[in-house]
Design an enzyme around this catalytic site. Structure first.
Site, PDB file in Angstrom:
ATOM      1  N   GLU A 185       1.074  -1.253   0.100  1.00  0.00           N
ATOM      2  CA  GLU A 185      -0.207  -0.374   0.000  1.00  0.00           C
ATOM      3  C   GLU A 185       0.663   1.216   0.085  1.00  0.00           C
ATOM      4  O   GLU A 185       0.936   2.588   0.594  1.00  0.00           O
ATOM      5  CB  GLU A 185      -0.929  -0.393   0.725  1.00  0.00           C
ATOM      6  CG  GLU A 185      -2.207  -1.178   0.770  1.00  0.00           C
ATOM      7  CD  GLU A 185      -2.697  -1.822   1.936  1.00  0.00           C
ATOM      8  OE1 GLU A 185      -2.527  -0.938   3.603  1.00  0.00           O
ATOM      9  OE2 GLU A 185      -3.715  -2.064   2.258  1.00  0.00           O
ATOM     10  N   ASN A 197       2.129  -4.529  -3.651  1.00  0.00           N
ATOM     11  CA  ASN A 197       0.919  -4.873  -3.209  1.00  0.00           C
ATOM     12  C   ASN A 197      -0.022  -3.858  -2.562  1.00  0.00           C
ATOM     13  O   ASN A 197       0.363  -2.691  -1.817  1.00  0.00           O
ATOM     14  CB  ASN A 197       1.000  -5.968  -2.338  1.00  0.00           C
ATOM     15  CG  ASN A 197      -0.465  -6.463  -1.427  1.00  0.00           C
ATOM     16  OD1 ASN A 197      -1.377  -7.394  -2.791  1.00  0.00           O
ATOM     17  ND2 ASN A 197      -1.080  -6.687  -0.920  1.00  0.00           N
ATOM     18  N   HIS A 246      -9.911  -5.656  -2.843  1.00  0.00           N
ATOM     19  CA  HIS A 246     -10.768  -6.074  -1.417  1.00  0.00           C
ATOM     20  C   HIS A 246     -12.924  -4.968  -2.116  1.00  0.00           C
ATOM     21  O   HIS A 246     -12.631  -3.797  -1.980  1.00  0.00           O
ATOM     22  CB  HIS A 246     -10.983  -4.987  -0.591  1.00  0.00           C
ATOM     23  CG  HIS A 246      -9.134  -5.800   0.522  1.00  0.00           C
ATOM     24  ND1 HIS A 246     -10.217  -6.482   1.144  1.00  0.00           N
ATOM     25  CD2 HIS A 246      -8.285  -5.587   0.285  1.00  0.00           C
ATOM     26  CE1 HIS A 246      -8.366  -7.440   1.957  1.00  0.00           C
ATOM     27  NE2 HIS A 246      -8.106  -6.818   1.021  1.00  0.00           N
ATOM     28  N   GLU A 248      -6.099 -10.191  -2.774  1.00  0.00           N
ATOM     29  CA  GLU A 248      -6.748  -9.992  -0.903  1.00  0.00           C
ATOM     30  C   GLU A 248      -8.175 -10.359  -1.511  1.00  0.00           C
ATOM     31  O   GLU A 248      -8.527  -9.318  -0.676  1.00  0.00           O
ATOM     32  CB  GLU A 248      -6.694  -9.617  -0.120  1.00  0.00           C
ATOM     33  CG  GLU A 248      -4.114  -8.824  -0.483  1.00  0.00           C
ATOM     34  CD  GLU A 248      -4.325  -8.191   1.373  1.00  0.00           C
ATOM     35  OE1 GLU A 248      -4.866  -7.365   1.942  1.00  0.00           O
ATOM     36  OE2 GLU A 248      -3.336  -8.072   0.839  1.00  0.00           O
ATOM     37  N   ASP A 304     -12.004  -9.749  -2.003  1.00  0.00           N
ATOM     38  CA  ASP A 304     -13.218 -10.289  -1.343  1.00  0.00           C
ATOM     39  C   ASP A 304     -14.094  -9.476  -1.782  1.00  0.00           C
ATOM     40  O   ASP A 304     -14.395  -8.055  -1.863  1.00  0.00           O
ATOM     41  CB  ASP A 304     -12.856 -10.592   0.975  1.00  0.00           C
ATOM     42  CG  ASP A 304     -12.783  -9.400   1.191  1.00  0.00           C
ATOM     43  OD1 ASP A 304     -12.217  -8.016   0.416  1.00  0.00           O
ATOM     44  OD2 ASP A 304     -12.141  -8.952   2.327  1.00  0.00           O
TER      45      ASP A 304
HETATM   46  C1  XIL Z   1      -5.426  -6.478   7.601  1.00  0.00           C
HETATM   47  C2  XIL Z   1      -5.606  -7.829   8.618  1.00  0.00           C
HETATM   48  O1  XIL Z   1      -7.331  -9.145   7.378  1.00  0.00           O
HETATM   49  C3  XIL Z   1      -6.932  -7.921   9.532  1.00  0.00           C
HETATM   50  O2  XIL Z   1      -6.990  -8.912  10.446  1.00  0.00           O
HETATM   51  C4  XIL Z   1      -6.151  -6.827  10.294  1.00  0.00           C
HETATM   52  O3  XIL Z   1      -6.948  -6.190  12.098  1.00  0.00           O
HETATM   53  C5  XIL Z   1      -5.513  -5.879   9.454  1.00  0.00           C
HETATM   54  O4  XIL Z   1      -5.204  -6.058   8.886  1.00  0.00           O
HETATM   55  N1  XIL Z   1      -4.414  -4.734   3.060  1.00  0.00           N
HETATM   56  C6  XIL Z   1      -3.794  -5.521   3.793  1.00  0.00           C
HETATM   57  C7  XIL Z   1      -4.204  -6.915   4.936  1.00  0.00           C
HETATM   58  O5  XIL Z   1      -2.270  -5.783   3.450  1.00  0.00           O
HETATM   59  O6  XIL Z   1      -2.850  -6.797   5.533  1.00  0.00           O
HETATM   60  C8  XIL Z   1      -4.775  -6.143   5.766  1.00  0.00           C
HETATM   61  O7  XIL Z   1      -5.213  -7.137   6.446  1.00  0.00           O
HETATM   62  C9  XIL Z   1      -5.863  -5.649   4.574  1.00  0.00           C
HETATM   63  C10 XIL Z   1      -5.503  -4.327   3.362  1.00  0.00           C
END
Ligand code: XIL
Length: 376
Positions: free
Chosen positions: A177, A219, A255, A283, A285
């Site tokens: 990020e 990422n 996400h 990631e 969802d």
């Molecule tokens: C999130 C986890 O899923 C949570 O359990 C934690 O509290 C915070 O981080 N982007 C990312 C991940 O790169 O590491 C994050 O994971 C979600 C967003």
């Protein structure tokens, strides 16, 4: 006497007739069954059946983010992981606050559990994550290090973590990020504040020195549908490659909000792939606004199908990973109050239509056009 013989003969003849008729019925049943077996699909399969085999037939990974505790003591959780996925990502346990809670004090219990689990079950392992603004221990976040000291801190951490699992972790999210939430500016994080924009190239070079075989990733989220932030990342990645920085891939976090999954996901990933980078949805969802209806859950299946198809449509897309094993483990309800039901398994560990959506995507032509043969 003759009557009796005659009766016996007639009875015997009738008996043979019955036998012949029964035999004929059996033959007919057999033939009908054989024909039906050929023309009808096999027995009803549960929607997630052989996802690993399907993913492998396309040469992509299907991954999932996992947490340490259920990986140790929840066999149903473990079964979902090993029955449906080919790769795992550490959801939290490889982040700084867990790995190095105090300076020079490392906790390997979580990462070791995870890497051993992956190895025991023949799963690939994604390393997550090295340089990020979140989940930093206090000593680091408030350390006020000058640039030389911070470089030293970075090197110690990478040598310990990346070095420990060298050869066992295939790829690392080295930079996580790097842009502000809305982009397109670079995020004003600890690394940027102390080392300037160059922290990105330095971090990638350092990780590469520690594990020259690992694939190194940037990422990011909010880039999946194009736009300023995606353009800024594209510029950054092109510049790094021109300078010969060891950057190998881009993770599109994915996400998504239900109803808002970009149509041009493949197109956006392909642009980066054309630079010579691997890409993956890292990631995935798809969160649904409450109240979550059956209709929304069914429609979500299409969105999961589209996401997996987008990966199949890009020859350098190496995989899709979902962010959590079941809705009971998802980060969504805590981080996005008012949303839920973002994953392919529900809170009772049952597969949802979304799982069927991924299967459907992977069942299309075994080898998608333009994809390299599996294993290459
Ligand atoms: C999130 C986890 O899923 C949570 O359990 C934690 O509290 C915070 O981080 N982007 C990312 C991940 O790169 O590491 C994050 O994971 C979600 C967003």
């Amino acid at each position: 006497m003759r009557k009796t013989t005659e009766r016996r003969r007639r009875t015997a003849t009738r008996g043979r007739g019955v036998l012949l008729a029964a035999g004929a019925v059996c033959v007919v049943i057999f033939v009908v069954a054989a024909v039906l077996a050929l023309v009808l699909p096999g027995p009803a399969e549960e929607p997630g059946s052989d996802l690993p085999g399907l993913a492998e037939s396309h040469g992509i990974k299907l991954g999932v983010a996992v947490a340490v505790d259920p990986l140790r003591d929840d066999s149903d959780y473990q079964d979902i992981v090993t029955d449906h996925y080919t790769s795992v990502t550490a959801e939290n346990t490889m982040k700084w606050e867990h790995v190095q809670p105090e300076r020079h004090e490392f906790d390997w219990s979580g990462p070791d559990t995870m890497v051993d689990f992956a190895e025991d079950h023949g799963l690939d392992m994604r390393g997550h994550t090295l340089l990020w603004h979140n989940q930093q221990p206090e000593w680091l976040a408030q350390g006020f290090y000058d640039s030389d000291e911070l470089r030293e801190v970075m090197r110690e951490h990478m040598e310990a973590l990346v070095g420990r699992y060298q050869g066992r972790i295939d790829s690392w999210d080295v930079i996580n990020e790097p842009f502000e939430d809305g982009g397109p500016e670079l995020r004003d994080n600890l690394w940027y504040q102390t080392l300037g924009e160059d922290y990105i190239a330095e971090g990638l070079r350092m990780a590469h020195e520690v594990d020259p075989d690992a694939k190194l990733y940037i990422n990011e989220f909010g880039i999946e549908g194009g736009g300023d932030k995606a353009d800024a990342l594209y510029e950054l990645a092109s510049g790094l490659l021109e300078e010969g920085v060891p950057l190998h891939g881009i993770g599109f976090q994915g996400h998504f909000v239900h109803g808002d999954v970009p149509e041009d996901l493949a197109e956006n990933m392909r642009r980066f792939a054309d630079l010579g980078l691997d890409v993956e949805i890292s990631e995935l969802d798809v969160r649904i606004a409450e109240p979550v209806t059956d209709e929304a859950i069914s429609a979500q299946a299409e969105e999961y199908r589209r996401a997996v198809e987008a990966c199949l449509d890009v020859s350098r897309c190496v995989g899709v990973s979902v962010w959590g094993v079941t809705d009971a483990h998802s980060w969504i309800p805590e981080w996005f109050p008012g949303y839920d039901s973002a994953l392919p398994f529900d809170e009772d560990y049952q597969g949802k239509p979304a799982l069927g959506g991924m299967v459907e995507a992977l069942r299309r032509d075994r080898r998608s056009p333009g994809r390299p043969a599996p294993g290459r």
